[in-house]
Scaffold this motif. Structure first.
Motif, PDB file in Angstrom:
ATOM      1  N   ILE A  28      18.593 -35.131   2.854  1.00  0.00           N
ATOM      2  CA  ILE A  28      17.726 -36.000   2.061  1.00  0.00           C
ATOM      3  C   ILE A  28      18.055 -35.824   0.585  1.00  0.00           C
ATOM      4  N   LEU A  29      18.202 -36.928  -0.117  1.00  0.00           N
ATOM      5  CA  LEU A  29      18.400 -36.909  -1.563  1.00  0.00           C
ATOM      6  C   LEU A  29      17.041 -36.998  -2.245  1.00  0.00           C
ATOM      7  N   ILE A  30      16.815 -36.113  -3.222  1.00  0.00           N
ATOM      8  CA  ILE A  30      15.517 -36.062  -3.892  1.00  0.00           C
ATOM      9  C   ILE A  30      15.704 -36.040  -5.406  1.00  0.00           C
ATOM     10  N   VAL A  41      13.378 -22.456  -0.150  1.00  0.00           N
ATOM     11  CA  VAL A  41      13.938 -22.506   1.196  1.00  0.00           C
ATOM     12  C   VAL A  41      13.054 -21.696   2.144  1.00  0.00           C
ATOM     13  N   GLY A  42      12.760 -22.279   3.282  1.00  0.00           N
ATOM     14  CA  GLY A  42      11.873 -21.632   4.249  1.00  0.00           C
ATOM     15  C   GLY A  42      10.484 -22.232   4.289  1.00  0.00           C
ATOM     16  N   ALA A  43      10.141 -22.966   3.241  1.00  0.00           N
ATOM     17  CA  ALA A  43       8.805 -23.550   3.158  1.00  0.00           C
ATOM     18  C   ALA A  43       8.699 -24.794   4.042  1.00  0.00           C
ATOM     19  N   LYS A  44       7.480 -25.090   4.474  1.00  0.00           N
ATOM     20  CA  LYS A  44       7.217 -26.339   5.186  1.00  0.00           C
ATOM     21  C   LYS A  44       7.041 -27.447   4.161  1.00  0.00           C
ATOM     22  N   VAL A  45       7.717 -28.568   4.376  1.00  0.00           N
ATOM     23  CA  VAL A  45       7.655 -29.665   3.414  1.00  0.00           C
ATOM     24  C   VAL A  45       7.320 -30.980   4.111  1.00  0.00           C
ATOM     25  N   THR A  46       6.661 -31.856   3.390  1.00  0.00           N
ATOM     26  CA  THR A  46       6.408 -33.220   3.847  1.00  0.00           C
ATOM     27  C   THR A  46       6.883 -34.165   2.753  1.00  0.00           C
ATOM     28  N   LEU A  47       7.757 -35.089   3.116  1.00  0.00           N
ATOM     29  CA  LEU A  47       8.322 -36.012   2.138  1.00  0.00           C
ATOM     30  C   LEU A  47       8.127 -37.459   2.583  1.00  0.00           C
ATOM     31  N   HIS A  48       7.771 -38.300   1.621  1.00  0.00           N
ATOM     32  CA  HIS A  48       7.722 -39.745   1.840  1.00  0.00           C
ATOM     33  C   HIS A  48       9.139 -40.266   1.630  1.00  0.00           C
ATOM     34  N   CYS A  49       9.638 -41.045   2.581  1.00  0.00           N
ATOM     35  CA  CYS A  49      11.068 -41.358   2.597  1.00  0.00           C
ATOM     36  C   CYS A  49      11.374 -42.859   2.509  1.00  0.00           C
ATOM     37  N   HIS A  50      12.605 -43.104   2.072  1.00  0.00           N
ATOM     38  CA  HIS A  50      13.148 -44.466   2.062  1.00  0.00           C
ATOM     39  C   HIS A  50      14.600 -44.374   2.514  1.00  0.00           C
ATOM     40  N   LEU A  51      14.955 -45.166   3.518  1.00  0.00           N
ATOM     41  CA  LEU A  51      16.306 -45.158   4.065  1.00  0.00           C
ATOM     42  C   LEU A  51      17.111 -46.325   3.503  1.00  0.00           C
ATOM     43  N   VAL A  52      18.254 -46.008   2.919  1.00  0.00           N
ATOM     44  CA  VAL A  52      19.165 -47.027   2.394  1.00  0.00           C
ATOM     45  C   VAL A  52      20.356 -47.123   3.344  1.00  0.00           C
ATOM     46  N   VAL A  53      20.556 -48.300   3.906  1.00  0.00           N
ATOM     47  CA  VAL A  53      21.643 -48.513   4.872  1.00  0.00           C
ATOM     48  C   VAL A  53      22.717 -49.390   4.241  1.00  0.00           C
ATOM     49  N   ARG A  54      23.941 -48.891   4.266  1.00  0.00           N
ATOM     50  CA  ARG A  54      25.089 -49.639   3.768  1.00  0.00           C
ATOM     51  C   ARG A  54      26.149 -49.697   4.851  1.00  0.00           C
ATOM     52  N   GLU A  55      27.199 -50.477   4.606  1.00  0.00           N
ATOM     53  CA  GLU A  55      28.261 -50.604   5.598  1.00  0.00           C
ATOM     54  C   GLU A  55      28.958 -49.271   5.853  1.00  0.00           C
ATOM     55  N   ASP A  56      29.105 -48.464   4.794  1.00  0.00           N
ATOM     56  CA  ASP A  56      29.859 -47.222   4.911  1.00  0.00           C
ATOM     57  C   ASP A  56      29.003 -45.970   4.929  1.00  0.00           C
ATOM     58  N   ALA A  57      27.685 -46.108   4.823  1.00  0.00           N
ATOM     59  CA  ALA A  57      26.853 -44.901   4.760  1.00  0.00           C
ATOM     60  C   ALA A  57      25.378 -45.227   4.960  1.00  0.00           C
ATOM     61  N   GLN A  58      24.645 -44.208   5.394  1.00  0.00           N
ATOM     62  CA  GLN A  58      23.190 -44.270   5.442  1.00  0.00           C
ATOM     63  C   GLN A  58      22.663 -43.086   4.622  1.00  0.00           C
ATOM     64  N   GLN A  59      21.812 -43.375   3.653  1.00  0.00           N
ATOM     65  CA  GLN A  59      21.280 -42.321   2.785  1.00  0.00           C
ATOM     66  C   GLN A  59      19.758 -42.314   2.864  1.00  0.00           C
ATOM     67  N   LEU A  60      19.221 -41.115   3.033  1.00  0.00           N
ATOM     68  CA  LEU A  60      17.779 -40.956   3.113  1.00  0.00           C
ATOM     69  C   LEU A  60      17.287 -40.320   1.813  1.00  0.00           C
ATOM     70  N   PHE A  61      16.330 -40.975   1.159  1.00  0.00           N
ATOM     71  CA  PHE A  61      15.761 -40.485  -0.090  1.00  0.00           C
ATOM     72  C   PHE A  61      14.333 -40.018   0.171  1.00  0.00           C
ATOM     73  N   GLY A  62      13.973 -38.868  -0.406  1.00  0.00           N
ATOM     74  CA  GLY A  62      12.650 -38.297  -0.155  1.00  0.00           C
ATOM     75  C   GLY A  62      11.904 -37.998  -1.444  1.00  0.00           C
ATOM     76  N   PHE A  63      10.569 -38.106  -1.359  1.00  0.00           N
ATOM     77  CA  PHE A  63       9.718 -37.937  -2.537  1.00  0.00           C
ATOM     78  C   PHE A  63       8.441 -37.183  -2.155  1.00  0.00           C
ATOM     79  N   PHE A  64       8.063 -36.244  -3.002  1.00  0.00           N
ATOM     80  CA  PHE A  64       6.862 -35.449  -2.737  1.00  0.00           C
ATOM     81  C   PHE A  64       5.611 -36.304  -2.847  1.00  0.00           C
TER      82      PHE A  64
END
Length: 202
Positions: A28-30, A41-64
């Motif tokens: 996830i990119l933040i 690292v090690g903590a439990k996290v909850t992120l609101h996400c947005h998925l960007v789909v392209r021909e050559d890649a899928q990128q998931l973006f996350g926000f607190f």
């Protein structure tokens, strides 16, 4: 569409993190604002996400904060603003602070974002003004208060990361070290103080 992810933070190398959800690791990119808020690292996290789909890649973006995701979605609809630039904007500003810049027509503030020139900033302000006209900003802190708050969060993150790394080097598990550090940390603690108190907690 992946709207929300909850799991264990197993890797953190901003702007990319990895979250383990029942044995599946999500890359996830933040923005940096989220990086300061999600803990170690090690903590439990909850992120609101947005998925960007392209021909050559899928990128998931996350926000607190969900409002950060909402603003990200508005930004990538603007002419000439892709996910990379939107992430840079949300790494430079809290969402509410960016909205204040738009309402104030603050070109200088927007130009402070890496990769954003004056013409891009002027065009962005024009496009975002109508979209953000109903965004509530009355309850927000002043820019200086926000700067101080972000600086303190950044310093706390550095201290906690250093302390956790030291505990892991001593043989403790990442999750165990993270829990101890987050439990005992207090404002203005040094790394040495935090390590000593964490060892007592463990």
């Amino acid at each position: 569409m992946i709207a929300l992810i909850t799991g264990q933070l197993i890797q953190k190398k901003s702007p990319e993190i990895v979250v383990d959800v029942n044995g599946v690791g999500y890359e996830i990119l933040i923005p940096m604002t989220t990086s300061y808020q999600i803990g170690l690292v090690g903590a439990k996290v909850t992120l609101h996400c947005h998925l960007v789909v392209r021909e050559d890649a899928q990128q998931l973006f996350g926000f607190f904060q969900i409002q950060d995701r909402d603003l990200f979605r508005m930004l990538i609809k603007a002419n000439g603003v892709g996910p990379k630039m939107a992430l840079a904007i949300l790494s430079t500003f809290e969402s509410e602070e960016f909205v204040k810049c738009v309402h104030a027509n603050d070109v200088t503030g927007i130009v402070s974002v890496p990769g954003v020139g004056k013409k891009t900033a002027e065009r962005l302000l024009i496009e975002m003004r109508d979209r953000l006209k109903d965004w509530q900003v009355d309850h927000l802190s002043t820019p200086m208060e926000q700067f101080v708050d972000d600086k303190e969060k950044h310093q706390a993150s550095i201290v906690m990361n250093d302390a956790q790394s030291a505990l892991i080097a001593l043989g403790y598990k990442p999750a165990q070290a993270s829990k101890a550090v987050q439990t005992v940390y207090k404002d203005n603690m040094s790394v040495d103080e935090l390590i000593r108190h964490s060892l007592k907690q463990i």
